[in-house]
Design a protein around this motif. Structure first.
Motif, PDB file in Angstrom:
ATOM      1  N   UNK A  78       0.835  -1.207   0.000  1.00  0.00           N
ATOM      2  CA  UNK A  78       0.000   0.000   0.000  1.00  0.00           C
ATOM      3  C   UNK A  78       0.875   1.265   0.000  1.00  0.00           C
ATOM      4  N   UNK A  79       1.938   1.261   0.807  1.00  0.00           N
ATOM      5  CA  UNK A  79       2.851   2.409   0.854  1.00  0.00           C
ATOM      6  C   UNK A  79       3.546   2.607  -0.485  1.00  0.00           C
ATOM      7  N   UNK A  80       3.961   1.496  -1.096  1.00  0.00           N
ATOM      8  CA  UNK A  80       4.641   1.584  -2.387  1.00  0.00           C
ATOM      9  C   UNK A  80       3.704   2.141  -3.449  1.00  0.00           C
ATOM     10  N   UNK A  81       2.475   1.649  -3.467  1.00  0.00           N
ATOM     11  CA  UNK A  81       1.521   2.127  -4.468  1.00  0.00           C
ATOM     12  C   UNK A  81       1.181   3.595  -4.250  1.00  0.00           C
ATOM     13  N   UNK A  82       1.177   4.037  -2.993  1.00  0.00           N
ATOM     14  CA  UNK A  82       0.951   5.457  -2.708  1.00  0.00           C
ATOM     15  C   UNK A  82       2.094   6.311  -3.241  1.00  0.00           C
ATOM     16  N   UNK A  83       3.285   5.708  -3.367  1.00  0.00           N
ATOM     17  CA  UNK A  83       4.442   6.414  -3.914  1.00  0.00           C
ATOM     18  C   UNK A  83       4.550   6.241  -5.432  1.00  0.00           C
ATOM     19  N   UNK A  84       3.536   5.608  -6.031  1.00  0.00           N
ATOM     20  CA  UNK A  84       3.531   5.430  -7.472  1.00  0.00           C
ATOM     21  C   UNK A  84       4.281   4.204  -7.967  1.00  0.00           C
ATOM     22  N   UNK A  85       4.567   3.266  -7.067  1.00  0.00           N
ATOM     23  CA  UNK A  85       5.310   2.057  -7.431  1.00  0.00           C
ATOM     24  C   UNK A  85       4.345   0.885  -7.518  1.00  0.00           C
ATOM     25  N   UNK A  86       4.411   0.158  -8.635  1.00  0.00           N
ATOM     26  CA  UNK A  86       3.600  -1.052  -8.780  1.00  0.00           C
ATOM     27  C   UNK A  86       4.227  -2.124  -7.880  1.00  0.00           C
ATOM     28  N   UNK A  87       3.433  -2.648  -6.949  1.00  0.00           N
ATOM     29  CA  UNK A  87       3.978  -3.582  -5.966  1.00  0.00           C
ATOM     30  C   UNK A  87       3.107  -4.821  -5.831  1.00  0.00           C
ATOM     31  N   UNK A  88       3.736  -5.887  -5.393  1.00  0.00           N
ATOM     32  CA  UNK A  88       3.069  -7.168  -5.170  1.00  0.00           C
ATOM     33  C   UNK A  88       3.501  -7.684  -3.802  1.00  0.00           C
ATOM     34  N   UNK A  89       2.539  -8.030  -2.954  1.00  0.00           N
ATOM     35  CA  UNK A  89       2.832  -8.540  -1.609  1.00  0.00           C
ATOM     36  C   UNK A  89       2.741 -10.062  -1.618  1.00  0.00           C
ATOM     37  N   UNK A  90       3.794 -10.721  -1.135  1.00  0.00           N
ATOM     38  CA  UNK A  90       3.791 -12.177  -1.062  1.00  0.00           C
ATOM     39  C   UNK A  90       4.341 -12.634   0.293  1.00  0.00           C
ATOM     40  N   UNK A  91       3.899 -13.825   0.706  1.00  0.00           N
ATOM     41  CA  UNK A  91       4.483 -14.441   1.889  1.00  0.00           C
ATOM     42  C   UNK A  91       4.996 -15.818   1.490  1.00  0.00           C
ATOM     43  N   UNK A  92       5.970 -16.285   2.239  1.00  0.00           N
ATOM     44  CA  UNK A  92       6.498 -17.639   2.069  1.00  0.00           C
ATOM     45  C   UNK A  92       6.474 -18.289   3.441  1.00  0.00           C
ATOM     46  N   UNK A  93       5.997 -19.513   3.507  1.00  0.00           N
ATOM     47  CA  UNK A  93       5.959 -20.249   4.770  1.00  0.00           C
ATOM     48  C   UNK A  93       7.144 -21.191   4.809  1.00  0.00           C
ATOM     49  N   UNK A  94       8.118 -20.851   5.638  1.00  0.00           N
ATOM     50  CA  UNK A  94       9.345 -21.637   5.693  1.00  0.00           C
ATOM     51  C   UNK A  94      10.159 -21.260   6.925  1.00  0.00           C
ATOM     52  N   UNK A  95      10.979 -22.200   7.374  1.00  0.00           N
ATOM     53  CA  UNK A  95      11.925 -21.913   8.453  1.00  0.00           C
ATOM     54  C   UNK A  95      13.288 -21.520   7.901  1.00  0.00           C
ATOM     55  N   UNK A  96      13.453 -21.619   6.602  1.00  0.00           N
ATOM     56  CA  UNK A  96      14.721 -21.304   5.962  1.00  0.00           C
ATOM     57  C   UNK A  96      14.551 -19.986   5.212  1.00  0.00           C
ATOM     58  N   UNK A  97      14.812 -18.909   5.922  1.00  0.00           N
ATOM     59  CA  UNK A  97      14.529 -17.568   5.409  1.00  0.00           C
ATOM     60  C   UNK A  97      15.338 -17.248   4.156  1.00  0.00           C
ATOM     61  N   UNK A  98      16.631 -17.472   4.200  1.00  0.00           N
ATOM     62  CA  UNK A  98      17.482 -17.112   3.060  1.00  0.00           C
ATOM     63  C   UNK A  98      17.053 -17.842   1.791  1.00  0.00           C
ATOM     64  N   UNK A  99      16.775 -19.121   1.905  1.00  0.00           N
ATOM     65  CA  UNK A  99      16.338 -19.890   0.743  1.00  0.00           C
ATOM     66  C   UNK A  99      15.004 -19.373   0.220  1.00  0.00           C
ATOM     67  N   UNK A 100      14.118 -18.993   1.121  1.00  0.00           N
ATOM     68  CA  UNK A 100      12.817 -18.446   0.712  1.00  0.00           C
ATOM     69  C   UNK A 100      12.976 -17.127  -0.030  1.00  0.00           C
ATOM     70  N   UNK A 101      13.883 -16.297   0.425  1.00  0.00           N
ATOM     71  CA  UNK A 101      14.142 -15.020  -0.245  1.00  0.00           C
ATOM     72  C   UNK A 101      14.669 -15.265  -1.653  1.00  0.00           C
TER      73      UNK A 101
END
Length: 147
Positions: A78-101
């Protein structure tokens, strides 16, 4: 230069700084933004005498965590779109953060990863690990680390 930027956030004050800078960078480049929150899985105990928690309770807690993670990502979108940036919000369910990124960056065809680092050194870095270091070590695309 960059057309799609991934920013990893956990909602902490430090990651909010990375989010702010990622939005500004995306806006200045006309790049899209992928906002990622990695949600942990409920820890399981396989030791005798460990707490016995019902699958329903585990499901409830994991859903609560996923909802919180989605809310964090949605707020950044929402903040990005308010700044004029097309954005997509996603979540990943994992205990391995770096690999998920890294997986999210590849899946969303990002050409830059932006993330924060606590800048820990010495023993605290060894004991606590460093998701940022793992991303830097294994990424095939540029990584912008902010402190």
């Amino acid at each position: 230069m960059y057309t799609r930027i991934l920013v990893a956030t956990d909602g902490s004050p430090l990651s909010k700084k990375a989010v702010k800078d990622a939005i500004a960078l995306s806006a200045s480049l006309g790049a899209g933004l992928v906002v990622l929150n990695v949600v942990p899985r409920y820890p399981m105990s396989y030791f005798e005498g460990g707490a016995n928690i019902s699958p329903q309770e585990i499901g409830r807690v994991e859903k609560e965590w996923a909802d919180r993670g989605q809310a964090i990502a949605d707020a950044v979108q929402k903040s990005a779109e308010a700044a004029g940036v097309k954005a997509k919000a996603v979540i990943a369910k994992s205990d391995v953060v770096a690999t998920s990124i890294l997986s999210a960056a590849k899946k969303n065809k990002c050409d830059l990863i932006v993330m924060a680092s606590h800048g820990r050194k010495g023993l605290s870095r060894i004991l606590l690990g460093s998701e940022t270091q793992q991303v830097l070590t294994h990424s095939t695309i540029p990584v912008l680390v902010l402190r």
